[in-house]
Design an enzyme around this catalytic site. Structure first.
Site, PDB file in Angstrom:
ATOM      1  N   TRP A  36      29.790  58.588  49.027  1.00 39.36           N
ATOM      2  CA  TRP A  36      30.094  59.135  50.364  1.00 39.36           C
ATOM      3  C   TRP A  36      29.651  60.595  50.503  1.00 39.36           C
ATOM      4  CZ3 TRP A  36      33.449  56.453  47.239  1.00 39.36           C
ATOM      5  CH2 TRP A  36      34.218  57.223  46.374  1.00 39.36           C
ATOM      6  N   GLU A  49      37.586  58.410  52.957  1.00 43.92           N
ATOM      7  CA  GLU A  49      38.880  59.104  52.952  1.00 43.92           C
ATOM      8  C   GLU A  49      40.033  58.107  53.013  1.00 43.92           C
ATOM      9  OE1 GLU A  49      39.599  62.086  52.305  1.00 43.92           O
ATOM     10  OE2 GLU A  49      37.587  62.919  52.297  1.00 43.92           O
ATOM     11  N   GLN A  54      45.008  55.965  48.491  1.00 45.40           N
ATOM     12  CA  GLN A  54      45.936  55.431  47.484  1.00 45.40           C
ATOM     13  C   GLN A  54      45.176  54.841  46.303  1.00 45.40           C
ATOM     14  OE1 GLN A  54      49.184  55.649  48.131  1.00 45.40           O
ATOM     15  NE2 GLN A  54      49.234  55.959  50.342  1.00 45.40           N
ATOM     16  N   LEU A  92      42.345  46.055  47.046  1.00 47.46           N
ATOM     17  CA  LEU A  92      42.549  47.516  47.107  1.00 47.46           C
ATOM     18  C   LEU A  92      44.007  47.877  47.373  1.00 47.46           C
ATOM     19  CD1 LEU A  92      39.694  49.239  49.173  1.00 47.46           C
ATOM     20  CD2 LEU A  92      40.403  49.753  46.856  1.00 47.46           C
ATOM     21  N   TYR A 132      45.403  65.538  57.581  1.00 41.56           N
ATOM     22  CA  TYR A 132      44.496  65.660  56.436  1.00 41.56           C
ATOM     23  C   TYR A 132      43.167  64.940  56.712  1.00 41.56           C
ATOM     24  CZ  TYR A 132      42.068  64.340  52.308  1.00 41.56           C
ATOM     25  OH  TYR A 132      41.055  64.120  51.432  1.00 41.56           O
ATOM     26  N   ASP A 150      46.072  67.989  50.870  1.00 36.54           N
ATOM     27  CA  ASP A 150      46.622  66.744  50.324  1.00 36.54           C
ATOM     28  C   ASP A 150      47.283  67.103  48.998  1.00 36.54           C
ATOM     29  OD1 ASP A 150      44.518  67.223  48.617  1.00 36.54           O
ATOM     30  OD2 ASP A 150      43.686  65.201  48.711  1.00 36.54           O
TER      31      ASP A 150
END
Ligand code: SF4
Length: 377
Positions: A36, A49, A54, A92, A132, A150
């Protein structure tokens, strides 16, 4: 209280200039080559992002690449069936991220002609986008002077200033946000934000920060005071809830099994034993919370009374290896049972699939583990 006096003032003047120079130079030389980072496309930055919220970089990277192959832009994501989006997210975890991502894509198409909004206010109005994420996307893609905060950045800032206490506590978090904004390099906000995050991810790590290699160690109050290892203080975690479940792997002679559809969320606060939440609101094996020790009776009652309308089941269920799983604060021990049937029941909305390949529908990691236990036994 003692340490409150040790909080270092924020940097200003030549020290601030040197601090920014050191960190940006370090980032330019040592940043990791991540997929990215090769693009300024807000959609790609946004996707990364959300995936990284997580999930660790190594785990997210293959998902990121597969997801982009199937949904290369906002329009493709907005147009796709939700089930397919979830299927590409499958494994995920934290599936509300994928659901919100698609809802936001649909809003972007409807309200912004398919282009990610260019203002913070409009970005914050999208589902799943908080302060964020908006700051990260807009600073990296559009060079806007918005500072990210963050967990990684908060840890770096707290150590730089030797700030003690729970960093997520409201007022302290606001102070950290102000510090992040004061440090932000206005000439390169995107690189700056990434540099702060990178420092937190690879040198200023939660355990054993590598202060000797740190490009800003001369400005770090925690290092000077010998507190780098003890800041930030550990947060009090929500107590873990232990849950005992049982699940049925119904199997016909062709090796096909039956999965139930994604459960709908219930109104009100989430119950700790909500099976829908435990299976991440995805396709799943029939599952019950155990009331008795073995779970076989609970499962039989559930299947016969609630699912199969009184249909008789084999006298014994074959016990499979137990599965352990953790979802947020829940620690789950699940006893799967294989139930061989000549013919699988026909249930409205249920799906019949080969047990060896459930990939055509979105499933959670728990369901994947149960299928693996059934295949291996
Ligand atoms: Fe973190 Fe150590 Fe650098 Fe301070 S010197 S910012 S504690 S890595």
């Amino acid at each position: 209280m003692f340490y409150a006096k040790l909080v270092a003032p924020m940097l200003t003047g030549p020290a601030l200039t040197q601090f920014r120079k050191n960190l940006l130079a370090w980032f330019a030389q040592f940043q990791r080559d991540l997929p990215w980072r090769r693009s300024k496309d807000p959609y790609r930055i946004w996707l990364s992002e959300i995936m990284l919220q997580q999930t660790r970089v190594a785990a997210a990277t293959p998902y990121y690449e597969r997801f982009l192959e199937r949904f290369p832009d906002v329009q493709a994501l907005a147009d796709a069936p939700q089930e397919e989006v979830l299927r590409f997210w499958s494994g995920l975890g934290y599936y509300s991220r994928a659901r919100n991502l698609q809802k936001a894509a649909q809003q972007i198409v409807a309200l912004h002609h398919g282009a990610f909004p260019a203002t913070e206010v409009e970005a914050l109005a999208l589902p799943g986008i908080g302060k964020y994420t908006a700051a990260a996307i807009l600073s990296i893609a559009h060079g806007q002077t918005l500072a990210v905060l963050d967990g990684n950045v908060a840890r770096v800032l707290a150590r730089l200033q030797a700030i003690r206490g729970d960093l997520r506590e409201g007022k302290r978090w606001q102070e950290l946000q102000k510090s992040a904004e004061a440090l932000l390099a206005p000439s390169a906000p995107g690189d700056w934000n990434q540099a702060m995050m990178e420092l937190g991810a690879i040198l200023c790590t939660p355990k054993s920060p590598q202060c000797l290699l740190c490009p800003v160690n001369e400005f770090c109050a925690a290092r000077k005071l010998g507190l780098a290892d003890t800041i930030p203080e550990k947060r009090k975690k929500r107590a873990t809830v232990e849950l005992q479940l049982a699940a049925a792997v119904l199997l016909d002679p062709q090796g096909r099994t039956l999965l139930l559809p994604p459960p709908k969320p219930k109104a009100g606060p989430e119950h700790k034993a909500d099976v829908g939440a435990i299976v991440s609101r995805m396709w799943h094996f029939p599952t019950v919370v155990k009331a008795r020790r073995s779970g076989a009776r609970d499962l039989r009652d559930y299947l016969q009374e609630s699912l199969l309308g009184g249909r008789r089941l084999p006298a014994t269920f074959e016990r499979l290896p137990r599965v352990r799983h953790a979802v947020t604060y829940r620690s789950i021990t699940l006893q799967p049972f294989r139930i061989n049937l000549k013919k699988l029941p026909q249930l409205p909305r249920a799906k019949v699939l080969p047990l060896s390949d459930l990939s055509s529908v979105p499933i959670s990691n728990l369901t994947r583990k149960i299928a693996r236990a059934a295949l291996q036994s």
